[in-house]
Design a protein around this motif. Structure first.
Motif, PDB file in Angstrom:
ATOM      1  N   LYS A 116      -0.865  -0.298   1.994  1.00 57.05           N
ATOM      2  CA  LYS A 116      -1.272  -1.503   1.796  1.00 57.05           C
ATOM      3  C   LYS A 116      -2.632  -1.529   1.002  1.00 57.05           C
ATOM      4  O   LYS A 116      -3.262  -2.221   0.647  1.00 57.05           O
ATOM      5  N   ASP A 117      -3.579  -0.099   1.465  1.00 60.61           N
ATOM      6  CA  ASP A 117      -4.935   0.134   0.167  1.00 60.61           C
ATOM      7  C   ASP A 117      -4.626   0.976  -0.382  1.00 60.61           C
ATOM      8  O   ASP A 117      -5.037   2.642   0.478  1.00 60.61           O
ATOM      9  N   PRO A 118      -3.824   1.254  -1.357  1.00 65.93           N
ATOM     10  CA  PRO A 118      -3.671   2.489  -2.169  1.00 65.93           C
ATOM     11  C   PRO A 118      -5.465   3.114  -2.491  1.00 65.93           C
ATOM     12  O   PRO A 118      -4.951   3.794  -3.119  1.00 65.93           O
ATOM     13  N   THR A 119      -6.508   2.713  -2.125  1.00 70.09           N
ATOM     14  CA  THR A 119      -8.195   3.434  -2.480  1.00 70.09           C
ATOM     15  C   THR A 119      -7.879   4.302  -1.147  1.00 70.09           C
ATOM     16  O   THR A 119      -8.371   5.528  -1.763  1.00 70.09           O
ATOM     17  N   GLN A 120      -6.574   4.231  -0.492  1.00 69.20           N
ATOM     18  CA  GLN A 120      -7.187   4.965   0.840  1.00 69.20           C
ATOM     19  C   GLN A 120      -5.913   5.684   1.034  1.00 69.20           C
ATOM     20  O   GLN A 120      -4.722   6.090   0.400  1.00 69.20           O
ATOM     21  N   PRO A 121      -6.007   7.227   1.527  1.00 68.89           N
ATOM     22  CA  PRO A 121      -4.810   8.220   1.563  1.00 68.89           C
ATOM     23  C   PRO A 121      -3.972   8.070   2.827  1.00 68.89           C
ATOM     24  O   PRO A 121      -3.410   7.181   3.352  1.00 68.89           O
ATOM     25  N   SER A 131      -0.762   7.010   5.095  1.00 74.58           N
ATOM     26  CA  SER A 131      -1.425   7.679   7.113  1.00 74.58           C
ATOM     27  C   SER A 131      -0.472   6.779   7.117  1.00 74.58           C
ATOM     28  O   SER A 131      -0.046   5.713   6.576  1.00 74.58           O
ATOM     29  N   ASP A 132       0.246   6.621   8.703  1.00 78.29           N
ATOM     30  CA  ASP A 132       0.894   5.688   9.351  1.00 78.29           C
ATOM     31  C   ASP A 132       0.610   4.165   9.179  1.00 78.29           C
ATOM     32  O   ASP A 132       1.168   2.988   9.199  1.00 78.29           O
ATOM     33  N   ASP A 133      -0.669   4.656   9.736  1.00 76.35           N
ATOM     34  CA  ASP A 133      -1.622   3.408   9.188  1.00 76.35           C
ATOM     35  C   ASP A 133      -1.331   1.820   8.305  1.00 76.35           C
ATOM     36  O   ASP A 133      -1.570   0.850   7.684  1.00 76.35           O
ATOM     37  N   ASN A 134      -1.958   3.086   6.908  1.00 73.83           N
ATOM     38  CA  ASN A 134      -1.838   2.834   5.605  1.00 73.83           C
ATOM     39  C   ASN A 134      -0.460   2.496   5.181  1.00 73.83           C
ATOM     40  O   ASN A 134      -0.974   1.591   3.947  1.00 73.83           O
ATOM     41  N   TYR A 135       0.597   1.833   5.536  1.00 72.98           N
ATOM     42  CA  TYR A 135       2.229   2.026   4.547  1.00 72.98           C
ATOM     43  C   TYR A 135       1.826   0.517   5.280  1.00 72.98           C
ATOM     44  O   TYR A 135       1.805  -0.236   6.237  1.00 72.98           O
ATOM     45  N   LEU A 136       2.120  -0.011   3.346  1.00 77.72           N
ATOM     46  CA  LEU A 136       2.789  -1.064   3.768  1.00 77.72           C
ATOM     47  C   LEU A 136       4.435  -1.354   3.553  1.00 77.72           C
ATOM     48  O   LEU A 136       4.865  -2.243   4.082  1.00 77.72           O
TER      49      LEU A 136
END
Length: 132
Positions: A46-51, A53-58
């Motif tokens: 979702k936010d490629p600038t962040q590592p 994580s399960d919360d950040n996968y689009l």
């Protein structure tokens, strides 16, 4: 008819490395597979600038069914390098990966190959990319 169709292929994320001079620019010391790994990781987030994580996968890496990489100037071992790039982006080994060479439009051809696979029902989710 312009109404949506269940087999329409859509681009949900696009990402690229910075533009640099070939073989002399700021990324000249990075092998193509390293750049590809960074892009494959980023396109799933979702936010490629962040590592990752399960919360950040689009898109979950396991949802990717096929990857097509467009490349012109590749050594014979490029497919192996590109497979390693996919694995380092947490994409499972069960995901198909192919390469295509269409000279000056290999990346575009890779996207077209994935779109065609979606349209004809072979896959639901794929990644088309280009790397040099």
């Amino acid at each position: 008819d312009t109404s949506p169709h269940p087999r329409d292929a859509v681009i949900v994320q696009a990402i690229r490395t910075p533009l640099c001079r070939a073989r002399k620019g700021g990324l000249a010391q990075h092998p193509p597979a390293t750049l590809l790994s960074t892009v494959l990781s980023g396109v799933l987030l979702k936010d490629p600038t962040q590592p990752a994580s399960d919360d950040n996968y689009l898109l979950s890496p396991s949802s990717i069914q096929d990857i097509c990489i467009g490349n012109v100037l590749s050594p014979p071992t490029s497919a192996v390098s590109f497979r390693m790039a996919a694995l380092s982006a947490n994409i499972p080994h069960t995901t198909s990966l192919s390469t295509t060479n269409r000279q000056c439009s290999s990346g575009l051809q890779a996207v077209a190959n994935i779109a065609h696979a979606i349209r004809c029902g072979s896959i639901n989710i794929g990644i088309g990319a280009g790397v040099e």
